[in-house]
Design a protein around this motif. Structure first.
Motif, mmCIF file in Angstrom:
data_model
loop_
_atom_site.group_PDB
_atom_site.id
_atom_site.type_symbol
_atom_site.label_atom_id
_atom_site.label_comp_id
_atom_site.label_asym_id
_atom_site.label_seq_id
_atom_site.Cartn_x
_atom_site.Cartn_y
_atom_site.Cartn_z
ATOM 1 N N VAL A 240 12.329 15.616 5.084
ATOM 2 C CA VAL A 240 12.800 14.331 5.593
ATOM 3 C C VAL A 240 13.774 13.764 4.566
ATOM 4 N N ILE A 241 14.998 13.492 5.010
ATOM 5 C CA ILE A 241 16.020 12.967 4.103
ATOM 6 C C ILE A 241 16.545 11.632 4.612
ATOM 7 N N ASP A 242 17.110 10.833 3.703
ATOM 8 C CA ASP A 242 17.765 9.603 4.124
ATOM 9 C C ASP A 242 19.209 9.916 4.504
ATOM 10 N N LEU A 243 19.968 8.897 4.883
ATOM 11 C CA LEU A 243 21.318 9.142 5.382
ATOM 12 C C LEU A 243 22.342 9.341 4.280
ATOM 13 N N ASP A 244 21.873 9.343 3.023
ATOM 14 C CA ASP A 244 22.705 9.778 1.899
ATOM 15 C C ASP A 244 22.396 11.217 1.507
ATOM 16 N N GLY A 245 21.449 11.839 2.231
ATOM 17 C CA GLY A 245 21.091 13.223 1.955
ATOM 18 C C GLY A 245 19.995 13.402 0.939
ATOM 19 N N ASN A 246 19.359 12.311 0.513
ATOM 20 C CA ASN A 246 18.310 12.388 -0.500
ATOM 21 C C ASN A 246 16.935 12.549 0.147
ATOM 22 N N PRO A 247 16.079 13.409 -0.389
ATOM 23 C CA PRO A 247 14.713 13.516 0.138
ATOM 24 C C PRO A 247 13.985 12.178 0.032
ATOM 25 N N ILE A 248 13.283 11.793 1.082
ATOM 26 C CA ILE A 248 12.499 10.559 1.063
ATOM 27 C C ILE A 248 11.152 10.875 0.429
ATOM 28 N N PRO A 249 10.781 10.205 -0.649
ATOM 29 C CA PRO A 249 9.532 10.535 -1.351
ATOM 30 C C PRO A 249 8.300 10.093 -0.565
ATOM 31 N N LEU A 250 7.178 10.734 -0.879
ATOM 32 C CA LEU A 250 5.898 10.336 -0.284
ATOM 33 C C LEU A 250 5.346 9.068 -0.925
ATOM 34 N N ASP A 251 5.867 8.681 -2.067
ATOM 35 C CA ASP A 251 5.468 7.441 -2.719
ATOM 36 C C ASP A 251 6.136 6.271 -2.002
ATOM 37 N N TYR A 252 5.335 5.512 -1.258
ATOM 38 C CA TYR A 252 5.865 4.378 -0.505
ATOM 39 C C TYR A 252 5.712 3.052 -1.257
ATOM 40 N N SER A 253 5.398 3.125 -2.560
ATOM 41 C CA SER A 253 5.316 1.940 -3.419
ATOM 42 C C SER A 253 4.348 0.899 -2.859
ATOM 43 N N LEU A 254 3.095 1.309 -2.697
ATOM 44 C CA LEU A 254 2.060 0.427 -2.149
ATOM 45 C C LEU A 254 1.088 0.004 -3.247
ATOM 46 N N GLN A 255 1.603 -0.488 -4.346
ATOM 47 C CA GLN A 255 0.757 -0.744 -5.510
ATOM 48 C C GLN A 255 0.006 -2.068 -5.442
ATOM 49 N N SER A 256 0.467 -3.019 -4.678
ATOM 50 C CA SER A 256 -0.198 -4.317 -4.573
ATOM 51 C C SER A 256 -0.120 -4.801 -3.138
ATOM 52 N N LEU A 257 -0.890 -5.854 -2.819
ATOM 53 C CA LEU A 257 -0.818 -6.422 -1.476
ATOM 54 C C LEU A 257 0.593 -6.891 -1.161
ATOM 55 N N ALA A 258 1.265 -7.458 -2.164
ATOM 56 C CA ALA A 258 2.641 -7.902 -1.954
ATOM 57 C C ALA A 258 3.556 -6.715 -1.665
ATOM 58 N N ASP A 259 3.351 -5.598 -2.384
ATOM 59 C CA ASP A 259 4.137 -4.385 -2.136
ATOM 60 C C ASP A 259 3.897 -3.862 -0.725
ATOM 61 N N ILE A 260 2.632 -3.870 -0.312
ATOM 62 C CA ILE A 260 2.281 -3.362 1.019
ATOM 63 C C ILE A 260 2.909 -4.227 2.098
ATOM 64 N N ALA A 261 2.811 -5.550 1.952
ATOM 65 C CA ALA A 261 3.408 -6.462 2.925
ATOM 66 C C ALA A 261 4.924 -6.262 3.003
ATOM 67 N N LYS A 262 5.557 -6.053 1.850
ATOM 68 C CA LYS A 262 6.996 -5.822 1.819
ATOM 69 C C LYS A 262 7.355 -4.505 2.498
ATOM 70 N N ALA A 263 6.562 -3.472 2.229
ATOM 71 C CA ALA A 263 6.811 -2.164 2.835
ATOM 72 C C ALA A 263 6.674 -2.214 4.350
ATOM 73 N N MET A 264 5.790 -3.062 4.848
ATOM 74 C CA MET A 264 5.565 -3.154 6.291
ATOM 75 C C MET A 264 6.693 -3.884 7.016
ATOM 76 N N ASP A 265 7.552 -4.561 6.263
ATOM 77 C CA ASP A 265 8.694 -5.249 6.862
ATOM 78 C C ASP A 265 9.998 -4.478 6.671
#
Length: 290
Positions: A240-265
């Motif tokens: 899975v790559i982004d539109l710049d051709g870079n692989p999208i990492p499995l790390d979705y940066s879900l380290q805190s509730l604030a991070d999770i809420a941000k990721a969901m938006d």
């Protein structure tokens, strides 16, 4: 799925979809069935996990259990394509368990409510390897792995093209991509195809080899639509790559509730394929605004 399927079939035949106003995502269809599954998943997960962050499409992230800062984040899309599910056509459900300590998923399950291929699963095994599987309604289990790589002119490429103005029209304007798909082979036959698919299950179909790739460039997928299928395709050897051709990492940066809420938006545009060569070929034929 055994619990929700009869409810959805009844809704389909009665014409009573149980639609309600979606306060969290105003442009998305929401039914009583989405909310029932949202509550049911939270209840069932609490029977198996002592503490976790529950991050469902239908609610704000919340901590379940006694641990105020649990390692596991359970990401759920209770009922994907719910507008079609209440018509008895298509319906999917996604669960992903993400370890915040490892900064990656450790289990993902995508369920197909109506199809004979019932479950797509990926898990991190004790040896540290990720492996993917499919389970059918008659109890068969198949290991998912990528085989021969096809060129774009041979591929079945899919897109969530159901919304006319938002997705279908932008796709129809991709003339170079359409010409590449329509390129005839040495026998004069055009084998490339463009089809419709939905959310995480579209990446699972690539993982299983049913399709060759998924393209999402007009709006992007939310995390609950991308992450479960992303992990399953990764475990099956796809990319899975982004539109710049870079692989999208499995790390979705879900380290805190604030991070999770941000990721969901946040929304992610991407190309998913069984091979990096095909993903890059799709990208080369896309006309993107710069």
């Amino acid at each position: 799925m055994l619990e929700i399927r009869p409810k959805l079939i009844e809704a389909a035949f009665s014409g009573k979809a149980g639609e309600s106003e979606n306060l969290r995502h105003s442009d998305n269809f929401l039914s009583v069935h989405d909310m029932w599954m949202h509550e049911r998943y939270r209840e069932l997960m609490s029977h198996h996990l002592d503490s976790f962050v529950y991050a469902s499409e239908e609610g704000e992230p919340q901590v379940i259990g006694k641990d105020n800062d649990p390692d596991l984040c359970v990401l759920v899309d209770p009922l994907d394509t719910s507008e079609l599910a209440v018509r008895g056509l298509l319906g999917y459900t996604h669960v992903l368990v993400y370890s915040r300590a490892l900064a990656r998923p450790i289990v993902s399950v995508v369920g197909d409510i109506y199809h004979h291929v019932r479950l797509y699963v990926a898990a991190r095994h004790d040896d540290g390897e990720d492996r993917a599987y499919a389970f059918t309604a008659d109890g068969q289990c198949r290991t998912l792995a990528q085989h021969t790589s096809k060129r774009l002119s041979e591929a079945l490429l899919t897109n969530f093209l159901m919304r006319p103005g938002e997705r279908l029209l932008p796709l129809s304007h991709q003339e170079r991509l359409m010409r590449a798909l329509d390129q005839p082979d040495n026998t004069g036959k055009s084998r490339g195809r463009i089809g419709v698919d939905f959310g995480s299950v579209s990446l699972c179909h690539v993982a299983a080899g049913f399709t060759e790739g998924v393209l999402e460039f007009a709006k992007g997928f939310a995390i609950w639509d991308l992450a479960p299928g992303h992990y399953i395709l990764h475990a099956a050897g796809g990319t899975v790559i982004d539109l710049d051709g870079n692989p999208i990492p499995l790390d979705y940066s879900l380290q805190s509730l604030a991070d999770i809420a941000k990721a969901m938006d946040r929304r992610q545009m991407f190309i998913a394929a069984g091979s990096s060569e095909l993903a890059e070929e799709v990208l080369r034929h896309l006309d993107l605004p710069r």
